[in-house]
Scaffold this motif. Sequence first.
Motif, short mmCIF file in Angstrom:
data_model
loop_
_atom_site.label_atom_id
_atom_site.label_comp_id
_atom_site.label_asym_id
_atom_site.label_seq_id
_atom_site.Cartn_x
_atom_site.Cartn_y
_atom_site.Cartn_z
N VAL A 93 160.55 140.97 1.05
CA VAL A 93 160.71 140.78 -0.40
C VAL A 93 159.71 139.74 -0.89
CG1 VAL A 93 162.28 140.02 -2.21
CG2 VAL A 93 163.13 141.48 -0.36
N HIS A 94 159.57 138.66 -0.14
CA HIS A 94 158.61 137.61 -0.50
C HIS A 94 157.19 138.17 -0.50
CE1 HIS A 94 155.84 134.25 0.68
NE2 HIS A 94 156.40 133.73 -0.38
N SER A 95 156.85 138.98 0.48
CA SER A 95 155.50 139.56 0.55
C SER A 95 155.22 140.46 -0.64
CB SER A 95 155.35 140.35 1.86
OG SER A 95 155.46 139.50 2.98
N THR A 96 156.24 141.21 -1.06
CA THR A 96 156.07 142.08 -2.23
C THR A 96 155.80 141.27 -3.48
OG1 THR A 96 157.53 143.76 -1.27
CG2 THR A 96 157.19 143.84 -3.66
N LEU A 97 156.59 140.24 -3.71
CA LEU A 97 156.40 139.41 -4.90
C LEU A 97 155.05 138.69 -4.84
CD1 LEU A 97 157.57 138.34 -7.53
CD2 LEU A 97 158.63 136.49 -6.23
N TYR A 140 165.99 144.16 -4.93
CA TYR A 140 166.14 142.71 -4.95
C TYR A 140 165.49 142.04 -6.16
CZ TYR A 140 167.64 143.37 -0.12
OH TYR A 140 168.30 143.79 1.00
N LEU A 141 164.17 142.21 -6.32
CA LEU A 141 163.44 141.39 -7.29
C LEU A 141 163.85 141.65 -8.73
CD1 LEU A 141 159.90 141.62 -5.62
CD2 LEU A 141 161.45 139.64 -5.66
N ILE A 142 163.94 142.91 -9.13
CA ILE A 142 164.27 143.19 -10.53
C ILE A 142 165.72 142.83 -10.86
CG2 ILE A 142 164.55 145.06 -12.20
CD1 ILE A 142 161.97 146.27 -11.12
N THR A 146 158.64 129.53 -11.53
CA THR A 146 158.11 128.37 -10.80
C THR A 146 158.35 128.52 -9.31
OG1 THR A 146 160.18 127.09 -10.88
CG2 THR A 146 158.68 126.91 -12.78
N ALA A 147 157.63 127.70 -8.55
CA ALA A 147 157.80 127.71 -7.10
C ALA A 147 159.23 127.30 -6.74
CB ALA A 147 156.78 126.78 -6.45
N ARG A 148 159.79 126.37 -7.48
CA ARG A 148 161.16 125.93 -7.20
C ARG A 148 162.14 127.07 -7.44
NH1 ARG A 148 165.60 123.67 -9.85
NH2 ARG A 148 166.82 122.22 -8.53
N ASP A 149 161.93 127.84 -8.53
CA ASP A 149 162.77 129.00 -8.79
C ASP A 149 162.80 129.92 -7.58
OD1 ASP A 149 163.34 128.18 -11.38
OD2 ASP A 149 161.70 129.34 -12.26
N LEU A 150 161.62 130.19 -7.04
CA LEU A 150 161.52 131.13 -5.93
C LEU A 150 162.07 130.56 -4.64
CD1 LEU A 150 158.04 132.76 -6.63
CD2 LEU A 150 160.32 133.45 -7.38
N ARG A 151 161.85 129.27 -4.41
CA ARG A 151 162.42 128.65 -3.20
C ARG A 151 163.94 128.78 -3.21
NH1 ARG A 151 164.59 123.82 -2.55
NH2 ARG A 151 163.67 122.95 -4.46
N LEU A 152 164.55 128.48 -4.36
CA LEU A 152 166.00 128.58 -4.46
C LEU A 152 166.45 130.04 -4.36
CD1 LEU A 152 166.63 126.01 -7.34
CD2 LEU A 152 167.07 125.70 -4.89
N TYR A 153 165.65 130.94 -4.91
CA TYR A 153 166.01 132.36 -4.86
C TYR A 153 166.04 132.88 -3.42
CZ TYR A 153 165.46 137.40 -5.09
OH TYR A 153 165.61 138.75 -4.89
N PHE A 154 165.00 132.59 -2.66
CA PHE A 154 164.95 133.08 -1.28
C PHE A 154 166.00 132.40 -0.41
CE2 PHE A 154 160.50 134.12 -2.63
CZ PHE A 154 160.67 135.50 -2.58
N ALA A 162 154.36 132.38 -5.88
CA ALA A 162 155.01 132.88 -4.67
C ALA A 162 154.25 132.44 -3.42
CB ALA A 162 155.09 134.41 -4.71
N ALA A 163 152.94 132.25 -3.57
CA ALA A 163 152.13 131.79 -2.43
C ALA A 163 152.42 130.34 -2.08
CB ALA A 163 150.65 131.98 -2.73
N LEU A 164 153.05 129.60 -3.00
CA LEU A 164 153.39 128.20 -2.76
C LEU A 164 154.71 128.05 -2.01
CD1 LEU A 164 152.50 126.79 -6.30
CD2 LEU A 164 151.02 126.93 -4.27
N VAL A 165 155.43 129.16 -1.87
CA VAL A 165 156.75 129.12 -1.24
C VAL A 165 156.66 129.71 0.16
CG1 VAL A 165 159.14 129.90 -1.42
CG2 VAL A 165 157.84 129.39 -3.49
N GLN A 166 157.22 129.00 1.11
CA GLN A 166 157.25 129.47 2.49
C GLN A 166 158.64 129.97 2.83
OE1 GLN A 166 155.91 126.15 4.87
NE2 GLN A 166 153.75 126.71 4.63
N VAL A 167 158.70 131.12 3.45
CA VAL A 167 159.99 131.65 3.92
C VAL A 167 159.89 131.82 5.44
CG1 VAL A 167 160.48 132.84 1.76
CG2 VAL A 167 159.26 134.04 3.56
#
Length: 366
Positions: A142-146, A104-106, A118-126, A164-169
Amino acid sequence: MSGRSPRKANGEGTAYRRSDGRWATQVYVNQSDGRRVRRTFYGWTRKDVEKKMMEVRDRSEAGAPITPLSLTVEAYLNEWLNQIVVVRVRSNTLAAYRYNADRYLIPDLGRKKLVQLTARDLRLYFQGLRQRGVGVRTVKYVHSTLRASLQDAVREEILDRNVAALVQVPSPPKTERVPLTVDEVKSFLKASRDDRLYPMFVVFAVLGMRRSEVLGLRWQDVNLDEGFLLVRRGLQRIDGTLQVLPTKTVRSRRTIPLPAFVTRALAAHLLAQEEERRQLAERWPESSYVFTTPIGTPIDPRNCTRAVQDACKQAGVRVVRLHDFRHGCVFGAAEPGRSTADRDGHRRSLHDRHDDERLRARDPGR
Protein backbone atom coordinates in the motif's frame (compact mmCIF):
# COMPACT_ATOMS: atom_id res chain seq x y z
CA MET A 1 13.56 57.40 1.01
CA SER A 2 9.85 56.80 1.53
CA GLY A 3 8.74 54.67 4.44
CA ARG A 4 5.68 53.40 2.62
CA SER A 5 5.01 49.69 2.37
CA PRO A 6 5.45 48.14 -1.07
CA ARG A 7 2.40 48.48 -3.24
CA LYS A 8 0.33 45.32 -3.20
CA ALA A 9 -0.58 43.53 -6.40
CA ASN A 10 -4.15 43.41 -7.59
CA GLY A 11 -6.04 40.85 -5.50
CA GLU A 12 -3.39 40.74 -2.79
CA GLY A 13 -4.87 41.57 0.58
CA THR A 14 -3.38 42.96 3.77
CA ALA A 15 -2.55 40.48 6.49
CA TYR A 16 -5.04 40.63 9.33
CA ARG A 17 -5.50 38.95 12.66
CA ARG A 18 -8.46 36.64 13.18
CA SER A 19 -10.52 36.20 16.33
CA ASP A 20 -8.82 32.83 16.98
CA GLY A 21 -5.43 34.56 17.17
CA ARG A 22 -4.15 33.40 13.79
CA TRP A 23 -3.06 35.70 10.97
CA ALA A 24 -4.48 35.47 7.45
CA THR A 25 -3.91 37.00 4.04
CA GLN A 26 -5.14 36.36 0.52
CA VAL A 27 -3.82 36.38 -3.03
CA TYR A 28 -5.12 35.40 -6.47
CA VAL A 29 -3.28 32.50 -8.15
CA ASN A 30 -3.58 30.50 -11.37
CA GLN A 31 -4.44 26.89 -10.55
CA SER A 32 -3.34 23.87 -12.57
CA ASP A 33 -6.97 23.32 -13.62
CA GLY A 34 -6.91 26.65 -15.47
CA ARG A 35 -8.96 28.66 -12.98
CA ARG A 36 -7.81 31.86 -11.30
CA VAL A 37 -8.87 31.76 -7.67
CA ARG A 38 -8.26 33.62 -4.45
CA ARG A 39 -6.17 31.60 -2.01
CA THR A 40 -6.17 32.30 1.73
CA PHE A 41 -3.13 31.60 3.92
CA TYR A 42 -3.08 31.19 7.67
CA GLY A 43 -0.35 31.28 10.31
CA TRP A 44 0.40 32.23 13.88
CA THR A 45 2.51 35.22 12.87
CA ARG A 46 2.11 37.90 10.26
CA LYS A 47 5.55 37.12 8.89
CA ASP A 48 4.62 33.47 8.36
CA VAL A 49 1.45 34.11 6.37
CA GLU A 50 3.08 36.81 4.22
CA LYS A 51 5.96 34.43 3.47
CA LYS A 52 3.55 31.68 2.41
CA MET A 53 1.57 34.11 0.32
CA MET A 54 4.60 35.51 -1.51
CA GLU A 55 5.99 32.03 -2.26
CA VAL A 56 2.76 30.91 -3.90
CA ARG A 57 2.28 34.24 -5.67
CA ASP A 58 5.79 34.10 -7.12
CA ARG A 59 5.26 30.52 -8.30
CA SER A 60 1.98 31.48 -9.93
CA GLU A 61 3.48 34.51 -11.68
CA ALA A 62 6.36 32.34 -12.90
CA GLY A 63 3.85 30.04 -14.59
CA ALA A 64 4.19 27.11 -12.18
CA PRO A 65 0.89 25.27 -11.69
CA ILE A 66 -0.78 25.69 -8.32
CA THR A 67 -2.64 22.63 -7.11
CA PRO A 68 -6.35 23.25 -6.45
CA LEU A 69 -7.17 23.04 -2.74
CA SER A 70 -10.26 21.04 -3.64
CA LEU A 71 -8.26 18.18 -5.20
CA THR A 72 -8.69 15.19 -2.92
CA VAL A 73 -6.55 12.08 -2.60
CA GLU A 74 -9.41 10.04 -4.07
CA ALA A 75 -9.77 12.29 -7.11
CA TYR A 76 -6.05 12.29 -7.76
CA LEU A 77 -5.66 8.50 -7.34
CA ASN A 78 -8.47 7.88 -9.81
CA GLU A 79 -6.86 10.26 -12.28
CA TRP A 80 -3.49 8.58 -11.73
CA LEU A 81 -4.88 5.09 -12.27
CA ASN A 82 -7.02 5.91 -15.29
CA GLN A 83 -4.81 8.37 -17.14
CA ILE A 84 -1.18 8.04 -16.05
CA VAL A 85 -0.09 4.54 -15.05
CA VAL A 86 -2.65 2.76 -17.21
CA VAL A 87 -0.47 3.45 -20.26
CA ARG A 88 2.83 2.70 -18.53
CA VAL A 89 2.64 -0.45 -16.45
CA ARG A 90 1.72 -4.08 -17.03
CA SER A 91 -1.86 -5.19 -16.48
CA ASN A 92 -1.03 -7.17 -13.35
CA THR A 93 0.82 -4.19 -11.84
CA LEU A 94 -2.13 -1.92 -12.62
CA ALA A 95 -4.50 -4.42 -11.03
CA ALA A 96 -2.38 -4.44 -7.86
CA TYR A 97 -2.35 -0.61 -7.77
CA ARG A 98 -6.13 -0.54 -8.19
CA TYR A 99 -6.66 -3.06 -5.42
CA ASN A 100 -4.47 -1.14 -2.97
CA ALA A 101 -6.20 2.13 -3.85
CA ASP A 102 -9.76 0.76 -3.69
CA ARG A 103 -9.24 -1.45 -0.65
CA TYR A 104 -7.13 0.86 1.52
CA LEU A 105 -6.07 4.29 0.25
CA ILE A 106 -9.35 5.71 -1.01
CA PRO A 107 -11.56 4.51 1.88
CA ASP A 108 -9.02 5.69 4.47
CA LEU A 109 -7.43 8.80 2.92
CA GLY A 110 -9.68 9.64 -0.03
CA ARG A 111 -11.37 12.69 1.50
CA LYS A 112 -8.14 14.38 2.50
CA LYS A 113 -6.93 17.30 0.39
CA LEU A 114 -3.90 16.23 -1.62
CA VAL A 115 -1.90 19.38 -0.88
CA GLN A 116 -2.58 19.05 2.83
CA LEU A 117 -1.29 15.49 3.12
CA THR A 118 1.72 15.37 5.44
CA ALA A 119 4.38 12.85 6.32
CA ARG A 120 2.97 12.69 9.85
CA ASP A 121 -0.50 11.90 8.47
CA LEU A 122 0.95 8.97 6.56
CA ARG A 123 3.13 7.72 9.41
CA LEU A 124 0.08 7.56 11.67
CA TYR A 125 -1.99 5.99 8.89
CA PHE A 126 0.43 3.13 8.25
CA GLN A 127 0.80 2.56 11.99
CA GLY A 128 -2.99 2.37 12.14
CA LEU A 129 -3.07 -0.23 9.38
CA ARG A 130 -0.74 -2.47 11.33
CA GLN A 131 -2.84 -1.98 14.48
CA ARG A 132 -5.89 -3.08 12.47
CA GLY A 133 -4.14 -6.34 11.75
CA VAL A 134 -3.10 -5.63 8.19
CA GLY A 135 -0.01 -7.68 7.36
CA VAL A 136 3.44 -6.13 7.08
CA ARG A 137 3.75 -7.16 3.43
CA THR A 138 0.37 -5.64 2.55
CA VAL A 139 1.25 -2.38 4.33
CA LYS A 140 4.47 -2.29 2.30
CA TYR A 141 2.52 -2.72 -0.95
CA VAL A 142 0.00 0.00 0.00
CA HIS A 143 2.86 2.36 0.85
CA SER A 144 4.57 1.59 -2.47
CA THR A 145 1.37 2.36 -4.37
CA LEU A 146 0.91 5.72 -2.67
CA ARG A 147 4.58 6.61 -3.06
CA ALA A 148 4.45 5.83 -6.80
CA SER A 149 1.33 7.94 -7.28
CA LEU A 150 2.70 10.94 -5.39
CA GLN A 151 5.97 10.73 -7.31
CA ASP A 152 3.98 11.27 -10.49
CA ALA A 153 2.24 14.21 -8.80
CA VAL A 154 5.66 15.75 -8.14
CA ARG A 155 6.74 15.04 -11.72
CA GLU A 156 3.67 16.88 -13.02
CA GLU A 157 4.28 19.74 -10.57
CA ILE A 158 1.05 19.07 -8.71
CA LEU A 159 3.02 18.67 -5.49
CA ASP A 160 6.33 20.13 -4.38
CA ARG A 161 7.49 16.93 -2.71
CA ASN A 162 6.54 13.31 -2.23
CA VAL A 163 5.54 13.03 1.42
CA ALA A 164 5.11 9.26 1.12
CA ALA A 165 8.83 8.97 0.34
CA LEU A 166 9.55 10.60 3.71
CA VAL A 167 7.76 7.81 5.58
CA GLN A 168 9.42 4.48 6.28
CA VAL A 169 7.39 1.34 6.80
CA PRO A 170 8.82 -1.99 8.00
CA SER A 171 9.79 -4.51 5.37
CA PRO A 172 8.47 -8.06 5.72
CA PRO A 173 11.00 -10.46 7.24
CA LYS A 174 13.01 -12.35 4.67
CA THR A 175 12.13 -16.02 4.56
CA GLU A 176 14.84 -18.41 3.51
CA ARG A 177 13.53 -20.50 0.64
CA VAL A 178 15.16 -23.89 0.19
CA PRO A 179 14.43 -25.37 -3.25
CA LEU A 180 14.06 -29.09 -3.80
CA THR A 181 17.32 -31.01 -3.91
CA VAL A 182 18.26 -33.08 -6.95
CA ASP A 183 17.21 -36.25 -5.11
CA GLU A 184 13.87 -34.69 -4.18
CA VAL A 185 13.29 -33.65 -7.80
CA LYS A 186 14.06 -37.18 -8.94
CA SER A 187 11.57 -38.59 -6.45
CA PHE A 188 9.00 -35.98 -7.49
CA LEU A 189 9.31 -36.81 -11.19
CA LYS A 190 9.48 -40.56 -10.67
CA ALA A 191 6.31 -40.57 -8.58
CA SER A 192 4.41 -38.36 -11.07
CA ARG A 193 5.52 -40.12 -14.26
CA ASP A 194 1.99 -41.35 -15.01
CA ASP A 195 0.39 -37.94 -14.37
CA ARG A 196 -1.12 -36.30 -17.44
CA LEU A 197 0.83 -33.12 -16.63
CA TYR A 198 4.13 -34.92 -16.04
CA PRO A 199 5.82 -33.08 -18.99
CA MET A 200 4.83 -29.75 -17.37
CA PHE A 201 6.38 -30.91 -14.09
CA VAL A 202 9.57 -31.73 -16.00
CA VAL A 203 9.70 -28.25 -17.51
CA PHE A 204 9.27 -26.63 -14.09
CA ALA A 205 11.90 -28.84 -12.46
CA VAL A 206 14.50 -28.66 -15.20
CA LEU A 207 14.23 -25.39 -17.14
CA GLY A 208 13.69 -22.78 -14.41
CA MET A 209 10.81 -20.99 -16.16
CA ARG A 210 8.22 -18.78 -14.47
CA ARG A 211 4.72 -20.19 -14.03
CA SER A 212 3.27 -17.62 -16.44
CA GLU A 213 5.92 -18.50 -19.04
CA VAL A 214 5.20 -22.22 -18.80
CA LEU A 215 1.44 -21.71 -19.10
CA GLY A 216 1.87 -19.25 -21.98
CA LEU A 217 4.12 -21.59 -23.97
CA ARG A 218 2.79 -22.51 -27.44
CA TRP A 219 3.90 -25.24 -29.77
CA GLN A 220 5.24 -22.73 -32.29
CA ASP A 221 7.69 -21.72 -29.55
CA VAL A 222 9.05 -25.27 -29.26
CA ASN A 223 11.55 -26.82 -31.69
CA LEU A 224 11.80 -30.49 -30.80
CA ASP A 225 14.03 -31.28 -33.78
CA GLU A 226 16.79 -28.84 -32.80
CA GLY A 227 16.09 -29.02 -29.07
CA PHE A 228 15.19 -25.52 -27.87
CA LEU A 229 12.20 -23.40 -26.96
CA LEU A 230 11.49 -19.67 -27.06
CA VAL A 231 10.10 -17.71 -24.13
CA ARG A 232 8.02 -14.88 -25.59
CA ARG A 233 4.92 -14.42 -23.43
CA GLY A 234 3.16 -15.28 -20.21
CA LEU A 235 -0.36 -16.32 -19.24
CA GLN A 236 -1.83 -14.75 -16.09
CA ARG A 237 -5.21 -14.31 -14.46
CA ILE A 238 -5.92 -10.59 -14.03
CA ASP A 239 -9.22 -9.10 -12.89
CA GLY A 240 -10.87 -12.50 -13.17
CA THR A 241 -9.81 -13.31 -16.74
CA LEU A 242 -6.86 -15.12 -18.29
CA GLN A 243 -4.67 -12.71 -20.21
CA VAL A 244 -1.64 -13.21 -22.43
CA LEU A 245 1.07 -10.68 -21.59
CA PRO A 246 4.59 -9.96 -22.83
CA THR A 247 7.39 -11.38 -20.73
CA LYS A 248 8.08 -9.63 -17.43
CA THR A 249 11.22 -7.92 -18.77
CA VAL A 250 13.00 -7.63 -22.12
CA ARG A 251 15.71 -9.93 -20.80
CA SER A 252 13.04 -12.53 -20.05
CA ARG A 253 12.61 -13.04 -23.81
CA ARG A 254 15.09 -15.82 -24.28
CA THR A 255 15.96 -19.09 -25.95
CA ILE A 256 16.29 -22.13 -23.69
CA PRO A 257 18.18 -25.22 -24.90
CA LEU A 258 16.31 -28.45 -24.16
CA PRO A 259 18.07 -31.42 -22.58
CA ALA A 260 17.22 -34.68 -24.36
CA PHE A 261 15.26 -35.72 -21.27
CA VAL A 262 12.92 -32.74 -21.66
CA THR A 263 12.67 -33.11 -25.43
CA ARG A 264 11.48 -36.71 -25.04
CA ALA A 265 8.90 -35.70 -22.44
CA LEU A 266 7.53 -32.92 -24.66
CA ALA A 267 7.47 -35.17 -27.73
CA ALA A 268 5.43 -37.77 -25.84
CA HIS A 269 3.16 -35.00 -24.55
CA LEU A 270 2.56 -33.76 -28.10
CA LEU A 271 1.42 -37.22 -29.20
CA ALA A 272 -0.89 -37.53 -26.20
CA GLN A 273 -2.34 -34.08 -26.85
CA GLU A 274 -2.97 -34.91 -30.50
CA GLU A 275 -4.99 -37.93 -29.36
CA GLU A 276 -7.02 -35.72 -27.02
CA ARG A 277 -7.57 -33.32 -29.89
CA ARG A 278 -8.68 -36.16 -32.18
CA GLN A 279 -11.24 -37.36 -29.66
CA LEU A 280 -12.75 -33.92 -29.14
CA ALA A 281 -12.60 -33.03 -32.84
CA GLU A 282 -14.13 -29.59 -33.50
CA ARG A 283 -14.72 -29.01 -29.79
CA TRP A 284 -10.97 -28.67 -29.26
CA PRO A 285 -10.04 -24.95 -29.21
CA GLU A 286 -7.26 -23.93 -31.61
CA SER A 287 -5.12 -22.19 -29.00
CA SER A 288 -1.87 -24.14 -29.65
CA TYR A 289 -0.91 -24.02 -25.96
CA VAL A 290 1.59 -26.69 -24.99
CA PHE A 291 -0.05 -27.36 -21.62
CA THR A 292 -3.84 -27.43 -21.47
CA THR A 293 -6.73 -28.95 -19.64
CA PRO A 294 -8.12 -32.24 -21.05
CA ILE A 295 -10.53 -30.19 -23.18
CA GLY A 296 -7.81 -28.00 -24.68
CA THR A 297 -8.35 -24.82 -22.69
CA PRO A 298 -5.47 -22.95 -20.98
CA ILE A 299 -4.56 -24.06 -17.47
CA ASP A 300 -5.50 -21.58 -14.77
CA PRO A 301 -2.40 -20.44 -12.81
CA ARG A 302 -3.91 -21.44 -9.47
CA ASN A 303 -4.82 -24.89 -10.78
CA CYS A 304 -1.27 -25.20 -12.07
CA THR A 305 0.16 -24.46 -8.62
CA ARG A 306 -2.29 -26.87 -7.02
CA ALA A 307 -1.38 -29.65 -9.47
CA VAL A 308 2.37 -29.29 -8.84
CA GLN A 309 2.02 -29.09 -5.07
CA ASP A 310 -0.37 -32.07 -4.98
CA ALA A 311 2.21 -34.05 -6.96
CA CYS A 312 4.85 -33.08 -4.40
CA LYS A 313 2.64 -34.36 -1.59
CA GLN A 314 1.95 -37.63 -3.38
CA ALA A 315 5.68 -38.07 -3.97
CA GLY A 316 6.42 -37.47 -0.30
CA VAL A 317 8.71 -34.49 -0.93
CA ARG A 318 8.56 -30.97 0.49
CA VAL A 319 5.89 -28.70 -0.91
CA VAL A 320 7.56 -25.55 -2.26
CA ARG A 321 6.42 -22.52 -4.20
CA LEU A 322 6.56 -22.83 -7.98
CA HIS A 323 8.95 -19.88 -7.98
CA ASP A 324 11.36 -21.95 -5.88
CA PHE A 325 11.69 -24.39 -8.77
CA ARG A 326 13.44 -21.58 -10.64
CA HIS A 327 16.09 -21.30 -7.95
CA GLY A 328 16.48 -25.05 -7.75
CA CYS A 329 16.59 -25.62 -11.51
CA VAL A 330 18.70 -28.76 -12.03
CA PHE A 331 18.82 -28.99 -15.86
CA GLY A 332 19.45 -32.59 -16.80
CA ALA A 333 20.38 -33.75 -13.31
CA ALA A 334 16.85 -35.00 -12.66
CA GLU A 335 16.94 -37.51 -15.49
CA PRO A 336 17.04 -41.08 -14.14
CA GLY A 337 20.15 -43.01 -15.02
CA ARG A 338 22.38 -40.03 -15.87
CA SER A 339 25.88 -40.19 -14.46
CA THR A 340 27.55 -37.27 -12.74
CA ALA A 341 29.91 -36.91 -15.70
CA ASP A 342 26.96 -36.86 -18.12
CA ARG A 343 25.22 -34.21 -16.04
CA ASP A 344 28.35 -32.06 -15.81
CA GLY A 345 28.91 -32.37 -19.55
CA HIS A 346 25.31 -31.42 -20.20
CA ARG A 347 25.61 -28.32 -18.01
CA ARG A 348 28.73 -27.28 -19.92
CA SER A 349 26.86 -27.83 -23.18
CA LEU A 350 24.00 -25.61 -22.00
CA HIS A 351 26.40 -22.89 -20.89
CA ASP A 352 28.23 -23.05 -24.24
CA ARG A 353 24.96 -22.71 -26.13
CA HIS A 354 23.87 -19.77 -23.97
CA ASP A 355 27.25 -18.11 -24.64
CA ASP A 356 26.78 -18.63 -28.37
CA GLU A 357 23.32 -17.05 -28.22
CA ARG A 358 24.64 -14.00 -26.37
CA LEU A 359 27.43 -13.58 -28.92
CA ARG A 360 25.00 -13.88 -31.84
CA ALA A 361 22.75 -11.27 -30.21
CA ARG A 362 25.67 -8.86 -30.03
CA ASP A 363 26.96 -9.71 -33.50
CA PRO A 364 24.16 -10.91 -35.84
CA GLY A 365 26.75 -11.76 -38.45
CA ARG A 366 28.19 -14.62 -36.42
